[in-house]
Design an enzyme around this catalytic site. Structure first.
Site, PDB file in Angstrom:
ATOM      1  CB  CYS A 171      -0.968  -0.041   1.171  1.00 46.45           C
ATOM      2  SG  CYS A 171      -1.892  -1.589   1.141  1.00 46.45           S
ATOM      3  CG  HIS A 309      -1.920   4.732   4.875  1.00 46.34           C
ATOM      4  ND1 HIS A 309      -1.824   4.465   3.523  1.00 46.34           N
ATOM      5  CD2 HIS A 309      -2.114   3.513   5.468  1.00 46.34           C
ATOM      6  CE1 HIS A 309      -1.934   3.158   3.308  1.00 46.34           C
ATOM      7  NE2 HIS A 309      -2.120   2.565   4.475  1.00 46.34           N
ATOM      8  CD  GLU A 320      -2.095   8.052   8.945  1.00 51.18           C
ATOM      9  OE1 GLU A 320      -2.931   7.179   8.637  1.00 51.18           O
ATOM     10  OE2 GLU A 320      -1.662   8.903   8.130  1.00 51.18           O
ATOM     11  CE  LYS A 341      -5.645   4.454   1.931  1.00 52.33           C
ATOM     12  NZ  LYS A 341      -4.779   5.575   2.356  1.00 52.33           N
ATOM     13  CG  HIS A 346      -6.471   0.644   1.453  1.00 52.40           C
ATOM     14  ND1 HIS A 346      -5.589   1.441   0.749  1.00 52.40           N
ATOM     15  CD2 HIS A 346      -5.705  -0.159   2.223  1.00 52.40           C
ATOM     16  CE1 HIS A 346      -4.351   1.124   1.088  1.00 52.40           C
ATOM     17  NE2 HIS A 346      -4.403   0.156   1.972  1.00 52.40           N
ATOM     18  CG  PHE A 405       1.165  -5.816   3.737  1.00 55.45           C
ATOM     19  CD1 PHE A 405       0.391  -5.551   4.854  1.00 55.45           C
ATOM     20  CD2 PHE A 405       0.573  -6.477   2.669  1.00 55.45           C
ATOM     21  CE1 PHE A 405      -0.941  -5.926   4.904  1.00 55.45           C
ATOM     22  CE2 PHE A 405      -0.754  -6.857   2.711  1.00 55.45           C
ATOM     23  CZ  PHE A 405      -1.516  -6.582   3.827  1.00 55.45           C
TER      24      PHE A 405
END
Lengths: 418, 117
Positions: A171, A309, A320, A341, A346, A405
């Site tokens: 991502c 994010h 975050e 998002k 996403h 990831f």
């Protein structure tokens, strides 16, 4: 100094700049009920669908896209569904930047792409090969399905002879692509970079995340994606493609192109923690934000808006929020923060490029996208400024966050062009 | 939905006259009908800019030099043809095929060598 001069969008919230802009300003989401694998037992009921495109089978002969886009037959045969999205996005970005496709050839332009490949096509090609016990394989099976399919196809189609590369950090992939594209220009290696992030929007690309319990099982399209909300329960998947034209300020000026924004800094840092779970305190993202601010020589207090994010997962959003607290609140800064998002879902490898493009749009159009679907912020967000509606405030300095990831964190800083 | 691999599934992507020709070939082995099917397959895979060349192509027309196919597009033609007629074309055989006539004769020969069902 790299500047963004063209944008192209195939997203769940619109297939052109005007539609995307309206969705961001009015907080219109792009979610619809879906039935993956035609199986009512699957707990995931909502996705950020890409309207006007149809990929009912893995055979390109059955694919459809909006008539206003031209995707040549000899091109589509080597594409994955997200490659079709990408061609449509690149055509828009070129036109937006006042460029012709022919101007991408000649070595002055490079191409950095990001996608996870096509699980849909890969699965079918492998099934076909297994059934033939390895004796037969589709000639274009590899180039249409593996990670890299975007750069293979777009580089050949647009005759790009500058730097060509694909990025794979889940991502954060297209954020890496954009960051390294900035460097190509800052180092004087290229005058122009085409940056493309894209993903399929299929059961095969989204449902595997249910196995990790990362997807929302909320069936209501209006609330399934609610980053930073106490009731968030996972992300909503989406696909699409976004293309950005990044040029040196000199080239843009020389040809009279009007930049959306300057790309003034980027940074990255790993969590060094888990293969799939973000660091509990957002250590890598915190460091990536600091490195980005340092790269641009900017203090936290100068940042007007952060496109977070935050995907709407319980663990990731909290990490975050804590990273944002450490970088901004601890420094006495209070930028506006939202995760778009909540509207798009996403987009995985697509996310970083898509959100950088949203940031560029916010700077050009003078607004800040609100934190849609947020009713009760997580306690970790105490003190963060999460506006519930889009604001008619023109941000001068915008930070875009991405995490992938393995704890791969990437940020960009965009500034209003002077 | 899976990828089309059976002759019936493959046939669906060809135009109606080619499907009828395929049936004629199947019914009575008409070699002209087979040629028509092969031309339809070539028309399906020829680069768009060169599509007009097929109408004036002769038996001596070379697939790559004259008609604009690249080696990748030829592998696609072969893959399609293999599935449609239940034949298998090896790499060494493939490089021998340069012209339209060579392709047609080769496919005819391969089909005649198929083991009886």
């Amino acid at each position: 100094m790299p500047v963004i001069t063209g944008l192209g969008f195939i997203t769940s919230i619109g297939n052109d700049r005007a539609a995307v802009l309206r969705s961001l300003r009015e907080l219109r989401h792009g979610f619809e009920p879906v039935r993956f694998f035609d199986n009512p037992n699957i707990a995931v009921k909502v996705a950020g669908t890409v309207k006007g495109f149809e990929f009912p089978t893995p055979s390109w002969r059955d694919w459809r896209w909006p008539e206003r886009f031209t995707v040549d037959r000899e091109l589509v045969r080597g594409l994955a569904p997200h490659g079709v999205y990408a061609v449509c996005a690149v055509e828009q970005a070129l036109s937006d930047a006042g460029l012709t496709a022919a101007e991408l050839a000649g070595g002055g332009t490079g191409l950095f792409c990001a996608s996870a490949g096509s699980p849909l096509l890969m699965g079918h090609f492998m099934q076909q090969m297994n059934e033939a016990r390895g004796e037969r394989g589709n000639p274009l099976g590899i180039v249409s399905s593996i990670a890299g399919t975007l750069n293979f196809n777009l580089a050949a189609h647009y005759k790009i002879s500058g730097a060509v590369c694909g990025f794979v950090s889940a991502c954060a992939s297209s954020s890496h692509a954009l960051g390294y594209a900035m460097d190509e220009i800052r180092l004087g290696r290229q005058q122009r970079m085409l940056v493309v992030g894209a993903e399929d929007m299929t059961a095969e690309s989204i449902v595997p995340f249910a196995g990790m319990r990362a997807l929302s099982t909320n069936p209501d399209p209006a609330t399934a994606s609610r980053p930073f909300d106490r009731k968030r329960d996972g992300f909503v998947g989406t696909g699409g493609a976004v293309a950005l034209i990044v040029e040196s300020a000199e080239l843009a000026r020389a040809r009279g192109a009007k930049p959306y924004a300057e790309l003034v800094g980027w940074g990255q840092a790993g969590d060094g923690h888990s293969v799939a779970i973000s660091h509990p305190e957002g250590a890598g993202l915190r460091e990536a934000m600091r490195r980005t601010l340092a790269d641009a020589g900017v203090a936290p207090g100068a940042v007007n808006y952060v496109n977070a994010h935050a995907t709407s997962t319980p663990a990731g959003d909290r990490s975050e929020a804590l990273a944002l607290q450490a970088v901004f609140t601890a420094a006495g800064a209070r930028p506006r923060i939202s995760s778009t998002k909540a509207l798009t879902g996403h987009g995985l490898s697509l996310a970083g490029a898509m959100e950088a493009a949203f940031c560029a749009l916010a700077i050009r159009e003078g607004f800040i996208p609100g934190a849609a679907h947020l009713t009760e912020p997580d306690a970790a967000c105490d003190g963060l400024d999460l506006p519930r509606t889009s604001l008619d405030e023109a941000p001068a300095l915008v930070l875009n966050n991405s995490s992938g990831f393995g704890g791969s964190n990437v940020c960009h800083l965009l500034r209003r062009a002077v | 939905m899976t990828l089309p691999t059976s002759p019936e599934q493959k046939l669906r992507s060809l135009p109606a006259p080619a499907r009828a020709a395929y049936q004629r070939f199947k019914d009575n082995g008409d070699p002209a009908a087979l040629d028509e099917v092969i031309m339809a397959i070539l028309a399906d895979f020829i680069p768009r800019a060169q599509a007009g060349l097929l109408a004036t192509a002769t038996g001596e027309s070379r697939l790559i030099e004259d008609l604009g196919f690249d080696s990748l597009a030829i592998t696609e033609v072969v893959f399609f043809t293999e599935d449609l007629f239940g034949i298998s074309i090896g790499n060494q055989e493939l490089v021998q095929i340069r012209t339209l006539d060579e392709l047609r004769q080769f496919v005819r020969k391969k089909i005649s060598e198929r083991p009886a069902a």
